[in-house]
Scaffold this active site. Structure first.
Site, short mmCIF file in Angstrom:
data_model
loop_
_atom_site.label_atom_id
_atom_site.label_comp_id
_atom_site.label_asym_id
_atom_site.label_seq_id
_atom_site.Cartn_x
_atom_site.Cartn_y
_atom_site.Cartn_z
N LYS A 87 -6.04 -17.20 21.15
CA LYS A 87 -6.38 -16.96 19.76
C LYS A 87 -7.75 -17.52 19.40
O LYS A 87 -8.37 -17.09 18.42
CB LYS A 87 -5.31 -17.54 18.84
CG LYS A 87 -4.01 -16.74 18.84
CD LYS A 87 -3.06 -17.23 17.78
CE LYS A 87 -1.81 -16.33 17.72
NZ LYS A 87 -0.86 -16.76 16.67
N LYS A 136 1.19 -33.99 16.10
CA LYS A 136 2.56 -34.36 15.76
C LYS A 136 3.02 -33.72 14.45
O LYS A 136 4.22 -33.64 14.18
CB LYS A 136 2.69 -35.88 15.67
CG LYS A 136 2.74 -36.57 17.04
CD LYS A 136 3.01 -38.05 16.88
CE LYS A 136 3.20 -38.72 18.25
NZ LYS A 136 4.46 -38.31 18.89
N GLU A 187 3.55 -22.18 8.64
CA GLU A 187 3.25 -22.34 10.06
C GLU A 187 1.83 -22.89 10.19
O GLU A 187 0.89 -22.37 9.59
CB GLU A 187 3.35 -20.99 10.77
CG GLU A 187 3.00 -21.03 12.25
CD GLU A 187 2.98 -19.66 12.89
OE1 GLU A 187 2.49 -19.56 14.04
OE2 GLU A 187 3.44 -18.70 12.26
N TYR A 199 -6.50 -3.99 8.08
CA TYR A 199 -5.63 -4.79 8.93
C TYR A 199 -6.46 -5.75 9.78
O TYR A 199 -7.44 -5.36 10.41
CB TYR A 199 -4.79 -3.88 9.82
CG TYR A 199 -3.93 -4.62 10.82
CD1 TYR A 199 -2.77 -5.26 10.42
CD2 TYR A 199 -4.30 -4.69 12.16
CE1 TYR A 199 -1.98 -5.95 11.32
CE2 TYR A 199 -3.51 -5.37 13.08
CZ TYR A 199 -2.35 -6.00 12.65
OH TYR A 199 -1.58 -6.69 13.55
N LYS A 236 10.55 -7.80 8.68
CA LYS A 236 10.31 -6.73 7.78
C LYS A 236 11.62 -6.04 7.43
O LYS A 236 12.53 -5.97 8.25
CB LYS A 236 9.41 -5.66 8.44
CG LYS A 236 8.02 -6.06 8.87
CD LYS A 236 7.30 -4.85 9.50
CE LYS A 236 5.96 -5.19 10.03
NZ LYS A 236 4.90 -5.29 9.06
N ASP A 238 -3.25 -1.72 -2.60
CA ASP A 238 -4.44 -1.37 -1.82
C ASP A 238 -5.20 -0.24 -2.51
O ASP A 238 -4.61 0.75 -2.96
CB ASP A 238 -3.97 -0.93 -0.43
CG ASP A 238 -5.10 -0.82 0.59
OD1 ASP A 238 -6.24 -0.52 0.19
OD2 ASP A 238 -4.83 -1.02 1.78
N ARG A 268 -10.66 -15.24 18.71
CA ARG A 268 -10.78 -14.56 17.42
C ARG A 268 -11.88 -15.16 16.54
O ARG A 268 -12.38 -14.49 15.63
CB ARG A 268 -9.44 -14.63 16.66
CG ARG A 268 -8.28 -13.97 17.38
CD ARG A 268 -7.01 -14.12 16.57
NE ARG A 268 -5.91 -13.37 17.14
CZ ARG A 268 -4.72 -13.22 16.57
NH1 ARG A 268 -4.50 -13.77 15.37
NH2 ARG A 268 -3.77 -12.52 17.15
N HIS A 287 0.81 -1.21 0.00
CA HIS A 287 0.00 0.00 0.00
C HIS A 287 0.85 1.27 0.00
O HIS A 287 0.31 2.37 -0.17
CB HIS A 287 -0.95 0.03 1.20
CG HIS A 287 -0.26 0.12 2.53
ND1 HIS A 287 0.33 -0.96 3.14
CD2 HIS A 287 -0.05 1.18 3.36
CE1 HIS A 287 0.86 -0.59 4.29
NE2 HIS A 287 0.64 0.71 4.45
N GLU A 332 -4.47 -15.44 9.69
CA GLU A 332 -3.62 -16.15 10.64
C GLU A 332 -4.22 -17.49 11.08
O GLU A 332 -3.74 -18.10 12.04
CB GLU A 332 -3.33 -15.26 11.84
CG GLU A 332 -2.49 -14.04 11.47
CD GLU A 332 -2.01 -13.26 12.68
OE1 GLU A 332 -2.43 -13.59 13.81
OE2 GLU A 332 -1.23 -12.31 12.48
#
Length: 438
Positions: free
Chosen positions: A261, A351, A253, A197, A412, A165, A264, A140, A330
């Site tokens: 979490k 596992k 991941e 975001y 970043k 964006d 959420r 953006h 996420e």
């Protein structure tokens, strides 16, 4: 005595650095008419501390401008200290910054733009040509960051979808559109969205690029999504070989979701005035009693995974369910990765959990996991740059550690924080890529 001599030497270097900055400012004031050849002469005979600072005609395009990158990559503390001071001086920042207008104007002549910016316009090996990749890049702002990233990962056999964006400034869109127009395998996403975001539009941006990439080419093997502040840690050949080893498996991941979490996905969220807000309405359970896994926004996945995301009815139901959750990027990709029928996925048993450290998709230094060398609780050494949203924005002092990691990309990087870190990492990768031809 040795300690005193070292301190005196370091102080002398710093004093000479300050003198170089002052002298450089005078040069800029009085030498506007200086030719490129004269600037080259000045550059070659300037002091060690003034490397890269005063060469305005270079527009930071030359990958060999910084002769001290090798010392930085080896962790030379004196050079790193000088580099850190340079990055905060106004003259240095002004010299290395590239405006949106530069890109808008420079891309009017694509041939000259690609030559001056030193893009590699041919495959460096048959192995790479036979294993094309697909990339999406979401951004953006900070066009200069994006262009450094594109140049570092560009290869003519790959395809690149760029999502700007819808809220971005007009100059950003114009500059990125200009850059993209210079390459037949780089294109702007067909359906840009206004990204929020931690809300669904961030996922939609990647989905739209996934669909465009899937339709524009049938030959690419793997999809990798990026943002404008990512940077590669491997050459294209190294990335190809890492992916060949996967043999069609995906890599990201994907872990059991923590209790914190889980909140959420228990309540309905909605976008209000450009921000994600929690409501009092409870969410229904996920479809098909799917276990929801924790992950992050950035993934390395096979073409088969992308096909499932776009065409599998079960996944379409999961996508619909996820649209009013918090930070769906996420957990969505990580959950799809644990559906046994998805190509390249792994079984949902714990596992098979994969942490961000063990995956190859993205290296991120979270502030709360940093620590000094030897501290058992530390996941990685302290950040040498700055922190933004608890994430390390890498400095030149991080490079020695970064290039030893197995990840394909890191986040970043920021030209406004430490452009030397980006330039030296880019030079390191370019030198390695060219050496790999032999």
């Amino acid at each position: 005595m040795a300690y005193i001599i070292t301190k005196l030497r370091r102080n002398c270097r710093l004093h000479w650095l300050i003198f170089s900055v002052i002298l450089g400012s005078l040069w800029i004031l009085v030498m506007h008419g200086t030719s490129e050849a004269d600037w080259d002469t000045i550059y070659k005979h300037s002091s060690r501390s003034s490397w890269l600072v005063y060469r305005p005609t270079a527009v930071d395009g030359n990958l060999d401008d910084n002769p001290y990158c090798s010392a930085i990559l080896q962790g030379d503390t004196d050079v790193l200290e000088e580099a850190k001071i340079l990055t905060i001086t106004k003259d240095f920042k002004r010299t290395v910054q590239i405006s949106d207008e530069y890109y808008i104007n420079a891309t009017q002549d694509c041939r000259e733009f690609k030559l001056s910016r030193k893009y590699l316009m041919f495959p460096l090996s048959q192995e790479e040509e036979d294993f094309p990749l697909a990339f999406s890049i979401v951004l953006h702002h900070k066009v200069q960051n994006f262009e450094h990233l594109l140049r570092a990962i560009y290869a003519p056999q790959n395809v690149y979808c760029i999502h700007v964006d819808k809220k971005a400034e007009a100059s950003v869109l114009a500059a990125v559109s200009g850059i993209s127009s210079c390459f037949p395998n780089v294109f702007m996403v067909s359906q840009p969205v206004s990204v929020v975001y931690a809300a669904w539009p961030r996922v939609q941006a990647d989905l739209n690029c996934m669909a465009d990439l899937y339709n524009v080419s049938t030959t690419w093997k793997y999809f990798i999504n990026l943002c404008g502040q990512d940077f590669p840690l491997k050459t294209n050949l190294e990335i190809v070989r890492s992916l060949q080893v996967l043999k069609g498996r995906n890599n990201m991941e994907s872990e059991q979701m923590s209790d914190g979490k889980k909140e959420r996905v228990k309540s309905v969220h909605q976008i209000v005035d450009g921000a994600i807000m929690k409501t009092e309405q409870a969410k229904s359970p996920p479809p098909f009693d799917l276990p929801i896994f924790s992950g992050n926004a950035y993934i390395v996945v096979s073409r088969g995974y992308v096909r499932s995301v776009l065409k599998d009815n079960r996944i379409q139901e999961l996508i619909t369910w996820a649209k009013d959750t918090y930070s769906p990027d996420e957990f969505l990709w990580a959950t799809i990765q644990r559906i046994p029928t998805v190509p390249g996925s792994v079984w949902p048993n714990s596992k098979y959990d994969t942490t961000d450290i063990n995956s190859i998709a993205r290296l991120v230094k979270w502030e709360w996991h940093e620590g000094p060398l030897g501290k058992l609780e530390a996941v990685y050494p302290k950040c040498h740059g700055t922190h933004r949203n608890s994430v390390c924005v890498y400095g030149a002092g991080d490079l020695q550690w970064i290039i030893q990691q197995h990840h394909l990309f890191a986040n970043k990087f920021d030209v406004d924080t430490d452009v030397i870190a980006i330039q030296c990492l880019e030079k390191y990768l370019r030198d390695k890529a060219l050496a790999q031809q032999h």
